[in-house]
Design a protein around this motif. Structure first.
Motif, PDB file in Angstrom:
ATOM      1  N   MET A 208       0.866  -1.034   0.111  1.00 17.33           N
ATOM      2  CA  MET A 208      -0.142   0.147  -0.022  1.00 17.33           C
ATOM      3  C   MET A 208       0.738   1.007  -0.544  1.00 17.33           C
ATOM      4  O   MET A 208       0.697   2.535  -0.678  1.00 17.33           O
ATOM      5  CB  MET A 208      -0.907   0.179   0.745  1.00 17.33           C
ATOM      6  N   ALA A 209       2.164   1.181   1.421  1.00 17.51           N
ATOM      7  CA  ALA A 209       2.811   2.511   1.161  1.00 17.51           C
ATOM      8  C   ALA A 209       3.321   2.765  -0.443  1.00 17.51           C
ATOM      9  O   ALA A 209       3.703   3.363  -1.143  1.00 17.51           O
ATOM     10  CB  ALA A 209       4.556   2.409   1.635  1.00 17.51           C
ATOM     11  N   TYR A 210       3.563   1.571  -0.905  1.00 15.28           N
ATOM     12  CA  TYR A 210       4.621   1.622  -2.032  1.00 15.28           C
ATOM     13  C   TYR A 210       3.688   2.083  -3.396  1.00 15.28           C
ATOM     14  O   TYR A 210       4.273   3.072  -4.239  1.00 15.28           O
ATOM     15  CB  TYR A 210       5.231  -0.376  -2.453  1.00 15.28           C
ATOM     16  N   GLY A 211       2.541   1.851  -3.456  1.00 17.91           N
ATOM     17  CA  GLY A 211       1.899   2.251  -4.321  1.00 17.91           C
ATOM     18  C   GLY A 211       1.162   3.242  -4.219  1.00 17.91           C
ATOM     19  O   GLY A 211       0.924   4.032  -5.311  1.00 17.91           O
ATOM     20  N   GLU A 212       1.234   4.299  -2.666  1.00 20.72           N
ATOM     21  CA  GLU A 212       0.911   5.516  -3.009  1.00 20.72           C
ATOM     22  C   GLU A 212       2.119   5.806  -2.800  1.00 20.72           C
ATOM     23  O   GLU A 212       1.795   7.546  -3.950  1.00 20.72           O
ATOM     24  CB  GLU A 212      -0.158   5.656  -1.214  1.00 20.72           C
ATOM     25  N   GLN A 213       2.743   5.692  -2.863  1.00 22.75           N
ATOM     26  CA  GLN A 213       4.020   7.174  -3.124  1.00 22.75           C
ATOM     27  C   GLN A 213       4.555   6.998  -4.413  1.00 22.75           C
ATOM     28  O   GLN A 213       4.965   8.027  -4.980  1.00 22.75           O
ATOM     29  CB  GLN A 213       5.553   6.198  -1.758  1.00 22.75           C
ATOM     30  N   ARG A 214       4.087   5.362  -5.023  1.00 23.78           N
ATOM     31  CA  ARG A 214       4.689   5.635  -6.176  1.00 23.78           C
ATOM     32  C   ARG A 214       3.818   6.698  -7.141  1.00 23.78           C
ATOM     33  O   ARG A 214       3.998   7.424  -8.502  1.00 23.78           O
ATOM     34  CB  ARG A 214       5.090   4.513  -7.369  1.00 23.78           C
ATOM     35  N   ASP A 376      -9.062   1.245  -1.453  1.00 27.30           N
ATOM     36  CA  ASP A 376      -8.922  -0.325  -1.642  1.00 27.30           C
ATOM     37  C   ASP A 376      -8.008  -0.554  -2.607  1.00 27.30           C
ATOM     38  O   ASP A 376      -7.519  -1.639  -2.531  1.00 27.30           O
ATOM     39  CB  ASP A 376     -10.098  -0.580  -1.424  1.00 27.30           C
ATOM     40  N   ARG A 377      -7.685   0.618  -2.952  1.00 24.45           N
ATOM     41  CA  ARG A 377      -6.504   0.185  -4.269  1.00 24.45           C
ATOM     42  C   ARG A 377      -5.224   0.195  -4.038  1.00 24.45           C
ATOM     43  O   ARG A 377      -4.044  -0.771  -5.588  1.00 24.45           O
ATOM     44  CB  ARG A 377      -7.237   0.414  -5.865  1.00 24.45           C
ATOM     45  N   ALA A 378      -5.271   0.560  -3.354  1.00 22.45           N
ATOM     46  CA  ALA A 378      -3.533   1.168  -3.179  1.00 22.45           C
ATOM     47  C   ALA A 378      -2.537  -0.072  -2.959  1.00 22.45           C
ATOM     48  O   ALA A 378      -1.536  -0.236  -3.749  1.00 22.45           O
ATOM     49  CB  ALA A 378      -3.531   1.572  -1.588  1.00 22.45           C
ATOM     50  N   GLY A 379      -2.949  -1.181  -2.623  1.00 21.85           N
ATOM     51  CA  GLY A 379      -2.518  -2.627  -2.542  1.00 21.85           C
ATOM     52  C   GLY A 379      -2.293  -3.510  -3.321  1.00 21.85           C
ATOM     53  O   GLY A 379      -1.113  -3.486  -3.979  1.00 21.85           O
ATOM     54  N   LEU A 380      -3.509  -3.183  -4.308  1.00 23.29           N
ATOM     55  CA  LEU A 380      -3.439  -3.523  -5.599  1.00 23.29           C
ATOM     56  C   LEU A 380      -2.245  -3.250  -6.878  1.00 23.29           C
ATOM     57  O   LEU A 380      -1.529  -3.997  -7.231  1.00 23.29           O
ATOM     58  CB  LEU A 380      -4.506  -3.042  -6.571  1.00 23.29           C
TER      59      LEU A 380
END
Length: 406
Positions: A208-214, A376-380
């Motif tokens: 989730m952190a990786y998706g949000e940061q990128r 809810d899509r952050a992890g995906l």
């Protein structure tokens, strides 16, 4: 000067096709001339290596760019990563439900499905079900199973990134040490008939952190996301890379002791998750006669404006904020993102109250405390990015090109 050793090559050697692809993908060099300048390779060598990438279908020519020379001439043809040549499959497991998707190589969600799926049913059943979801999603997206290049999976427990094994997960009974990669790859093959594909696994808060940061904070060199749902976990991205610790245990703040005698699902007493998670708030609500069994139930109550849920969420936020004061002082992040079932106004208010009270002003002067953008899509999205970065890393590109015979 041309002909010298490529400046972006690994180990001091010449830059290979994978290095050129990385330069194009990141936008650092998007013309043949720019690639020559960035790598020190000759025009002919750049052309030969680009030809391999074109034959693999990974690069395409875009529109002509501005003229490089002040003397004029034809505009340079830009080079683009062709994100249409493959897709990525991703899934994000929670304790009682899951979400899965087909993503483009640049992170666009092409098809998505969410539904009940309980991790307590065990890895064999859960991963087998995901294989069926992936088959249906590929059909929904109009893509063939042979176009899937990899699978990324987010799980609610600590993961050893070297092995992909879940390590002593408090809320995933039966998953400890299970070979997730092999089982999910096999389930995909059984349900689609396609050849096996690489499977990568990581903790849900990390992804989730990786998706949000990128997606929204690429310029943030130190980014922290805290997921508060059934449990509590944190993902840390430093310098654009997930910080996992020596064996995947970084960010497990839900099991920091906070002085309570409450029994945690890990078997210890006084863990933060035992008093301030969505599951803990649900239990306290249930004790007062409010029907709530999980963090998702609390989220629904908060959305409906339930005053008791709001008061308990704010109290939980204060308890988490107290712990986060130490996290912020240690890591000095630019962004602290709150995500998960409790990530609403009440909880965030509580976090801010204690965080700014306990942390040094120096640590919070340039800190943004925000809520999730991707929800809810952050992890995906993070799982997809993990797979793409793995498969298109320079060394991996060279291996894959050789396997393709180009």
């Amino acid at each position: 000067m041309t002909g010298q050793p490529g400046r972006t090559g690994r180990g001091g050697g010449q830059a290979g096709a994978g290095d050129l692809l990385a330069l194009v993908r990141t936008g650092r060099a998007t013309t043949r001339g720019a690639l020559q300048q960035a790598t020190g390779l000759s025009r002919a060598t750049v052309g030969q290596r680009l030809d391999r990438l074109f034959r693999a279908g990974w690069l395409r020519e875009g529109a002509g760019g501005p003229v490089d020379s002040p003397l004029g001439g034809r505009p340079s043809i830009t080079l683009e990563f062709d994100d249409a040549h493959a897709v990525v499959l991703t899934a994000d497991l929670d304790t009682r439900h899951a979400r899965a998707a087909v993503l483009s190589l640049t992170g666009e969600i092409l098809a998505e499905h969410a539904g009940p799926l309980a991790v307590e049913d065990g890895p064999d059943a859960v991963l087998g079900e995901l294989g069926g979801w992936f088959a249906e999603l590929l059909e929904k997206a109009g893509r063939g199973a042979d176009e899937a290049c990899g699978i990324g999976l987010a799980v609610p427990g600590p993961v050893d990134s070297e092995t992909g094994l879940v390590v002593q997960p408090p809320i995933m009974p039966g998953w400890d040490g299970y070979d997730i990669r092999s089982r999910l790859s096999r389930a995909f093959t059984q349900r689609t008939g396609a050849a096996p594909v690489p499977v990568l696994v990581d903790n849900d808060a990390n992804l989730m952190a990786y998706g949000e940061q990128r997606t929204g904070y690429r310029d943030c060199s130190a980014f922290v996301l805290v997921k508060v749902s059934t449990g509590i976990g944190a993902g840390v991205v430093v310098g654009g890379q997930i910080f996992r610790g020596v064996d995947g245990g970084a960010g497990d703040i839900g099991h920091i002791r906070v002085g309570s005698e409450a029994l945690c699902r890990c078997g210890s007493h006084g863990c933060l998750a035992a008093v301030a998670s969505g599951g803990a708030v649900a239990r306290r609500l249930a004790e007062t006669g409010v029907p709530a069994a999980s963090g998702s139930d609390v989220r629904d109550l908060l959305a409906a404006g339930h005053p008791g849920a709001a008061a308990l969420a704010r109290e939980a936020g204060r308890q988490v904020g107290d712990v986060l004061a130490t996290v912020v002082t240690l890591l000095n992040p630019g962004v602290l993102m709150i995500a998960g079932d409790l990530a609403g106004t009440s909880f965030l208010t509580g976090v801010r109250e204690l965080l700014y009270q306990r942390a040094l002003p120096r640590s919070t002067a340039r800190l943004d405390v925000v809520t999730s953008r991707l929800g809810d899509r952050a992890g995906l999205v993070g799982a997809g990015a993990m797979v793409v970065e793995h498969l298109y890393a320079p060394a991996r590109v060279e291996e894959r090109l050789l396997a393709l015979g180009v």
